[in-house]
Design a protein around this motif. Structure first.
Motif, short mmCIF file in Angstrom:
data_model
loop_
_atom_site.label_atom_id
_atom_site.label_comp_id
_atom_site.label_asym_id
_atom_site.label_seq_id
_atom_site.Cartn_x
_atom_site.Cartn_y
_atom_site.Cartn_z
N MET A 65 -67.54 16.82 127.68
CA MET A 65 -66.89 16.08 126.60
C MET A 65 -66.97 16.89 125.32
SD MET A 65 -68.38 12.33 127.42
CE MET A 65 -69.50 12.66 128.77
N GLU A 66 -65.94 16.73 124.48
CA GLU A 66 -65.89 17.40 123.19
C GLU A 66 -65.69 16.37 122.09
OE1 GLU A 66 -63.25 20.63 120.65
OE2 GLU A 66 -62.84 20.36 122.78
N VAL A 67 -66.46 16.51 121.04
CA VAL A 67 -66.31 15.65 119.86
C VAL A 67 -65.08 16.15 119.11
CG1 VAL A 67 -67.34 14.88 117.69
CG2 VAL A 67 -68.79 15.22 119.72
N VAL A 68 -64.05 15.30 118.99
CA VAL A 68 -62.84 15.70 118.28
C VAL A 68 -62.71 14.99 116.93
CG1 VAL A 68 -61.61 16.45 120.35
CG2 VAL A 68 -61.40 14.07 119.57
N THR A 69 -63.43 13.90 116.75
CA THR A 69 -63.50 13.23 115.44
C THR A 69 -64.96 12.92 115.18
OG1 THR A 69 -61.33 12.20 115.75
CG2 THR A 69 -62.76 11.23 114.08
N TRP A 70 -65.43 13.25 114.00
CA TRP A 70 -66.83 13.01 113.64
C TRP A 70 -66.88 12.56 112.19
CZ3 TRP A 70 -71.22 12.24 116.01
CH2 TRP A 70 -72.42 12.35 115.30
N ARG A 71 -67.00 11.25 111.99
CA ARG A 71 -67.09 10.67 110.65
C ARG A 71 -68.26 9.71 110.63
NH1 ARG A 71 -61.33 10.01 111.31
NH2 ARG A 71 -61.72 7.79 111.59
N PRO A 72 -69.47 10.20 110.32
CA PRO A 72 -70.64 9.31 110.25
C PRO A 72 -70.45 8.25 109.17
CG PRO A 72 -71.31 11.62 110.25
CD PRO A 72 -69.82 11.59 110.06
N PRO A 73 -71.14 7.12 109.30
CA PRO A 73 -71.04 6.08 108.29
C PRO A 73 -71.62 6.55 106.96
CG PRO A 73 -72.77 5.56 109.86
CD PRO A 73 -72.09 6.78 110.36
N THR A 74 -71.00 6.10 105.86
CA THR A 74 -71.50 6.43 104.53
C THR A 74 -71.29 5.24 103.60
OG1 THR A 74 -69.35 7.34 103.88
CG2 THR A 74 -70.98 8.90 104.71
N ASP A 75 -72.30 4.93 102.83
CA ASP A 75 -72.19 3.91 101.77
C ASP A 75 -71.43 2.66 102.19
OD1 ASP A 75 -73.61 5.61 100.07
OD2 ASP A 75 -71.77 6.59 99.40
N GLY A 76 -71.80 2.08 103.30
CA GLY A 76 -71.18 0.84 103.73
C GLY A 76 -69.85 1.01 104.44
N VAL A 77 -69.42 2.24 104.68
CA VAL A 77 -68.17 2.52 105.39
C VAL A 77 -68.49 2.82 106.85
CG1 VAL A 77 -66.17 4.06 105.52
CG2 VAL A 77 -67.09 3.41 103.30
N SER A 78 -67.70 2.28 107.75
CA SER A 78 -67.91 2.47 109.19
C SER A 78 -67.87 3.94 109.57
CB SER A 78 -66.82 1.73 109.97
OG SER A 78 -66.83 0.36 109.64
N GLY A 79 -68.58 4.27 110.65
CA GLY A 79 -68.55 5.61 111.21
C GLY A 79 -67.79 5.60 112.52
N THR A 80 -67.06 6.71 112.80
CA THR A 80 -66.28 6.82 114.03
C THR A 80 -66.48 8.18 114.66
OG1 THR A 80 -64.57 5.31 113.23
CG2 THR A 80 -63.94 6.79 115.01
N CYS A 81 -66.61 8.17 115.97
CA CYS A 81 -66.71 9.39 116.76
C CYS A 81 -65.74 9.26 117.93
CB CYS A 81 -68.14 9.57 117.27
SG CYS A 81 -68.33 10.97 118.37
N ARG A 82 -64.90 10.26 118.12
CA ARG A 82 -63.97 10.25 119.25
C ARG A 82 -64.28 11.45 120.13
NH1 ARG A 82 -59.05 7.69 120.46
NH2 ARG A 82 -57.69 8.90 121.81
N LEU A 83 -64.35 11.19 121.43
CA LEU A 83 -64.67 12.20 122.42
C LEU A 83 -63.49 12.38 123.36
CD1 LEU A 83 -68.10 10.65 123.47
CD2 LEU A 83 -67.75 12.47 121.79
N LEU A 84 -63.22 13.62 123.75
CA LEU A 84 -62.26 13.90 124.81
C LEU A 84 -63.03 14.33 126.04
CD1 LEU A 84 -59.26 15.84 123.21
CD2 LEU A 84 -59.40 13.45 123.93
N LYS A 85 -62.73 13.71 127.16
CA LYS A 85 -63.36 14.05 128.44
C LYS A 85 -62.52 15.16 129.06
CE LYS A 85 -65.37 9.58 129.40
NZ LYS A 85 -66.63 10.00 129.99
N ARG A 86 -63.12 16.31 129.28
CA ARG A 86 -62.38 17.49 129.71
C ARG A 86 -62.76 17.95 131.11
NH1 ARG A 86 -59.42 19.24 125.52
NH2 ARG A 86 -60.15 18.95 123.39
N GLY A 87 -63.14 17.00 131.95
CA GLY A 87 -63.60 17.37 133.28
C GLY A 87 -62.48 17.57 134.28
N THR A 88 -62.85 18.09 135.44
CA THR A 88 -61.88 18.26 136.52
C THR A 88 -61.82 17.01 137.39
OG1 THR A 88 -63.58 19.27 137.90
CG2 THR A 88 -62.19 20.76 136.61
N PHE A 89 -62.79 16.12 137.25
CA PHE A 89 -62.85 14.90 138.05
C PHE A 89 -62.60 13.66 137.20
CE2 PHE A 89 -65.49 11.59 140.25
CZ PHE A 89 -64.67 11.45 141.35
#
Length: 146
Positions: A65-89
């Motif tokens: 998996m690769e992290v393609v979006t990385w926005r940790p939470p800050t000052d009361g704002v939500s955090g978001t992480c998006r992963l792409l699964k890059r496997g052969t299966f």
């Protein structure tokens, strides 16, 4: 393709929950027969790659998996992480969002699109059912203090 969404509420602060959900090696502690190895050097950021190896012996497979979006939470704002699964299966994506919730707590939303290569679409329903339960238990485990 199975698309599913999970939501959980925690009394813990959003920053703590974010760390619990995005410490990738901990995922191996809560997903049966799985070990997670982070391939890139810390800290986690866009471009971070990790591999979940699941199974036993010759029946094991890698789920890179690769992290393609990385926005940790800050000052009361939500955090978001998006992963792409890059496997052969196993392919697809996952998105983890941690929102401030209530009086100092958090709400976790985990959304995922999961595809298993060569699995006929007739199995999408059962795959989604199994994935929701498995990932639901994983999220529950990740939310427990380490």
């Amino acid at each position: 393709m199975a698309l599913f969404l999970l939501e959980r509420v925690s009394p813990s602060h959003v920053n703590q929950v974010w760390r619990q959900m995005t410490t990738w090696e901990r995922h191996g502690d809560v997903v049966p027969l799985t070990q997670v190895t982070v391939v890139t050097p810390p800290p986690t950021r866009e471009g971070t790659v990790f591999v979940a190896r699941s199974g036993i012996g010759r029946l094991a497979f890698d789920d890179p998996m690769e992290v393609v979006t990385w926005r940790p939470p800050t000052d009361g704002v939500s955090g978001t992480c998006r992963l792409l699964k890059r496997g052969t299966f196993v392919t697809g994506w996952a998105e983890i969002t941690v929102h401030p919730y209530g009086n100092g707590g958090s709400r976790v939303v985990w959304q995922e699109e999961l595809r298993v290569r060569r699995l006929p679409t007739a199995f999408d329903g059962p795959l989604g059912w199994v994935a929701r339960r498995m990932f639901g238990r994983a999220v529950d485990g990740l939310l427990k203090p380490s």
